[in-house]
Design a protein around this motif. Structure first.
Motif, PDB file in Angstrom:
ATOM      1  N   UNK A   1       0.939  -1.382   0.241  1.00  0.00           N
ATOM      2  CA  UNK A   1       0.423   0.136   0.141  1.00  0.00           C
ATOM      3  C   UNK A   1       1.187   1.079   0.358  1.00  0.00           C
ATOM      4  N   UNK A   2       2.063   1.307   0.600  1.00  0.00           N
ATOM      5  CA  UNK A   2       3.209   2.303   0.845  1.00  0.00           C
ATOM      6  C   UNK A   2       3.558   2.665  -0.398  1.00  0.00           C
ATOM      7  N   UNK A   3       3.557   1.444  -1.091  1.00  0.00           N
ATOM      8  CA  UNK A   3       4.829   2.160  -1.967  1.00  0.00           C
ATOM      9  C   UNK A   3       3.850   2.034  -3.362  1.00  0.00           C
TER      10      UNK A   3
ATOM     11  N   UNK B   1      13.608   7.997  -5.095  1.00  0.00           N
ATOM     12  CA  UNK B   1      14.192   7.714  -4.407  1.00  0.00           C
ATOM     13  C   UNK B   1      13.715   7.160  -3.227  1.00  0.00           C
ATOM     14  N   UNK B   2      12.950   7.592  -2.655  1.00  0.00           N
ATOM     15  CA  UNK B   2      11.704   6.811  -1.149  1.00  0.00           C
ATOM     16  C   UNK B   2      11.131   6.042  -1.947  1.00  0.00           C
ATOM     17  N   UNK B   3      10.679   5.954  -3.344  1.00  0.00           N
ATOM     18  CA  UNK B   3      10.310   4.405  -3.951  1.00  0.00           C
ATOM     19  C   UNK B   3      11.175   3.472  -4.197  1.00  0.00           C
ATOM     20  N   UNK B   4      12.341   4.102  -4.104  1.00  0.00           N
ATOM     21  CA  UNK B   4      12.785   2.984  -4.551  1.00  0.00           C
ATOM     22  C   UNK B   4      13.957   2.025  -3.111  1.00  0.00           C
ATOM     23  N   UNK B   5      13.912   2.858  -1.611  1.00  0.00           N
ATOM     24  CA  UNK B   5      14.082   2.199  -0.811  1.00  0.00           C
ATOM     25  C   UNK B   5      12.732   1.389  -0.591  1.00  0.00           C
ATOM     26  N   UNK B   6      11.357   2.195  -0.718  1.00  0.00           N
ATOM     27  CA  UNK B   6      10.136   1.252  -0.118  1.00  0.00           C
ATOM     28  C   UNK B   6       9.844   0.286  -0.600  1.00  0.00           C
ATOM     29  N   UNK B   7      10.879  -0.533  -2.158  1.00  0.00           N
ATOM     30  CA  UNK B   7      10.805  -1.122  -3.430  1.00  0.00           C
ATOM     31  C   UNK B   7      11.564  -2.350  -2.767  1.00  0.00           C
TER      32      UNK B   7
ATOM     33  N   UNK C   1      11.609  -0.634 -10.962  1.00  0.00           N
ATOM     34  CA  UNK C   1      12.036   0.979 -10.355  1.00  0.00           C
ATOM     35  C   UNK C   1      13.664   1.029 -10.979  1.00  0.00           C
ATOM     36  N   UNK C   2      14.203   0.520 -10.359  1.00  0.00           N
ATOM     37  CA  UNK C   2      15.910   0.631 -10.695  1.00  0.00           C
ATOM     38  C   UNK C   2      16.211   1.303 -11.720  1.00  0.00           C
ATOM     39  N   UNK C   3      15.743   0.734 -12.611  1.00  0.00           N
ATOM     40  CA  UNK C   3      15.758   0.861 -14.204  1.00  0.00           C
ATOM     41  C   UNK C   3      15.129   2.136 -14.095  1.00  0.00           C
ATOM     42  N   UNK C   4      13.774   2.909 -13.831  1.00  0.00           N
ATOM     43  CA  UNK C   4      13.568   3.777 -14.242  1.00  0.00           C
ATOM     44  C   UNK C   4      14.553   4.683 -13.541  1.00  0.00           C
ATOM     45  N   UNK C   5      14.999   4.370 -12.231  1.00  0.00           N
ATOM     46  CA  UNK C   5      16.290   5.356 -12.407  1.00  0.00           C
ATOM     47  C   UNK C   5      16.850   5.966 -12.916  1.00  0.00           C
TER      48      UNK C   5
END
Length: 134
Positions: A20-22, A51-57, A88-92
């Protein structure tokens, strides 16, 4: 014929929380992307949400693996979490390279994927008590 494995109530609660957070952070990143195009401070906000999304992932992957291996739950959520983290890594990387032609469609794909994950986790039922102890 074996019974399909299910998540324990604790694992399911953790998965519900992180997915849900993601989903919320993915949506916030999309909003920040729109602000990036319209306000001067939009770049910092979009960077912070990405970067928050990366940590949550990453946290999602950890929780999914813990639910799978020691928790004896299904492995599919761990694979799904890993695929999302790779996306997400590819997105960054695409964002840092300023490749908007690939960055934007991948963002849409990631949002759809996390909505599917969120739908799954909130319609999933926990394993019956004692079912995973065998």
């Amino acid at each position: 014929m074996s019974v399909p494995r299910a998540l324990t109530p604790a694992s399911l609660a953790a998965m519900r929380g992180v997915i849900t957070l993601q989903t919320a952070v993915t949506f916030a990143a999309a909003i920040a992307a729109g602000l990036l195009l319209s306000i001067p401070g939009g770049k910092a906000l979009h960077s912070a949400t990405s970067y928050t999304l990366f940590v949550v992932a990453v946290v999602h992957v950890v929780i999914a693996v813990l639910a799978w291996r020691p928790g004896r739950g299904p492995g599919a959520p761990a694979v799904s979490a890993l695929l999302f983290l790779l996306g997400v890594s590819g997105q960054v990387a695409l964002g840092l390279a300023h490749l908007k032609a690939f960055h934007v469609p991948l963002g849409v794909l990631l949002f759809g994927f996390t909505v599917l994950q969120c739908t799954w986790v909130w319609t999933c039922r926990p394993a019956p008590a004692g079912a995973l102890t065998a």
